[in-house]
Scaffold this active site. Structure first.
Site, PDB file in Angstrom:
ATOM      1  N   LEU A 101       0.882  -1.162   0.000  1.00 11.80           N
ATOM      2  CA  LEU A 101       0.000   0.000   0.000  1.00 11.80           C
ATOM      3  C   LEU A 101       0.915   1.206   0.000  1.00 11.80           C
ATOM      4  CD1 LEU A 101      -2.819  -0.764   2.626  1.00 11.80           C
ATOM      5  CD2 LEU A 101      -3.008  -0.761   0.146  1.00 11.80           C
ATOM      6  N   ASP A 102       0.667   2.179  -0.872  1.00 12.37           N
ATOM      7  CA  ASP A 102       1.605   3.293  -0.954  1.00 12.37           C
ATOM      8  C   ASP A 102       1.537   4.172   0.297  1.00 12.37           C
ATOM      9  OD1 ASP A 102      -0.117   5.674  -1.380  1.00 12.37           O
ATOM     10  OD2 ASP A 102      -0.639   4.716  -3.271  1.00 12.37           O
ATOM     11  N   TYR A 103       2.491   5.074   0.396  1.00 10.13           N
ATOM     12  CA  TYR A 103       2.704   5.906   1.577  1.00 10.13           C
ATOM     13  C   TYR A 103       1.432   6.636   2.026  1.00 10.13           C
ATOM     14  CZ  TYR A 103       5.273   9.327   4.485  1.00 10.13           C
ATOM     15  OH  TYR A 103       5.736  10.106   5.509  1.00 10.13           O
ATOM     16  N   ASN A 104       0.643   7.125   1.051  1.00 13.30           N
ATOM     17  CA  ASN A 104      -0.544   7.919   1.367  1.00 13.30           C
ATOM     18  C   ASN A 104      -1.844   7.125   1.349  1.00 13.30           C
ATOM     19  OD1 ASN A 104       0.774  10.475   1.711  1.00 13.30           O
ATOM     20  ND2 ASN A 104       1.098  10.524  -0.498  1.00 13.30           N
TER      21      ASN A 104
END
Length: 234
Positions: A101-104
């Site tokens: 899951l990406d950072y944001n």
């Protein structure tokens, strides 16, 4: 046993990520750096180390469901020293995320030391559904929704058929439900961008039949035996 398969079995990383660790010179066998991808070892005799620590196969595997907050990277190490998802799970075993899951992006993330399961769940051929709730700018037209569902050309490839449903809509923003069966880098964000409706916020609420439920943000739990068996049968 091939070195990358051994590393995956030890829970160091997925088989694919283990190949990267070997290629980049992070793995030693009997105190010698190994970069050869087909290198074979004897798990009962050879000493394999990663980050100067010996790695061994553990019989009891760990399976964890985390409700990931934004502001955390989905890796076991980070060159920019950012907060990692593994910092949220304090256990005395080396575990790694299944997919990313990406950072944001927040929401459901699975972590384990079972490299073989990680390899199977992240392989595109298994088409495991990932369910997201996104807030996007504007309200997509029926034509754009149709394009999204049939597949879009992004990053020189066409995405697999997907599901897109508007849950509610305001003048400048919509809340939508999206289901994909791939896990490419920032895929949902890129697909929404491609139809002209950038993502404002993104949360993954389910992977297959596993749901985030009422698990609080930043909290985690062990999977039940029933859930583990379900994943292994996918």
């Amino acid at each position: 046993m091939r070195l990358q398969k051994f590393l995956a079995a030890c829970g160091v990383a997925s088989r694919r990520k283990s190949e990267e660790l070997i290629k980049d010179g992070f793995i030693k066998v009997n105190n010698t750096v190994i970069k050869e991808m087909g290198h074979k070892i004897d798990p009962n005799k050879d000493i394999v180390t990663y980050q100067n620590k010996r790695v061994t196969i553990s019989e009891k595997k760990i399976y964890i469901l985390l409700n990931k907050p934004t502001g955390y990277v989905t890796t076991v190490s980070d060159q920019f020293n950012r907060d990692k998802v593994t910092d949220l799970v304090q256990i005395n075993k080396r575990i790694h995320p299944i997919g990313r899951l990406d950072y944001n992006t927040s929401g459901l993330l699975l972590l384990t030391d079972d490299g073989e399961l990680t390899y199977k769940l992240t392989h595109p051929k298994h088409k495991v559904e990932k369910v997201y709730i996104a807030k996007i700018k504007g309200t997509p037209s029926k034509d754009n929704i149709n394009k999204f569902q049939k597949g879009l050309e992004i990053d020189n490839y066409k995405t697999q058929p997907a599901y897109f449903e508007i849950l509610n809509s305001q003048s400048d923003m919509s809340t939508v439900k999206i289901i994909i069966t791939e896990g490419r880098n920032r895929q949902v964000r890129k697909m929404c961008q491609a139809i002209g409706h950038p993502v404002i916020s993104l949360q993954r609420i389910a992977v297959g039949k596993l749901n985030i439920g009422n698990l609080e943000l930043g909290k985690w739990r062990f999977l039940t035996e029933k859930e583990i068996n379900y994943l292994k049968k996918l």
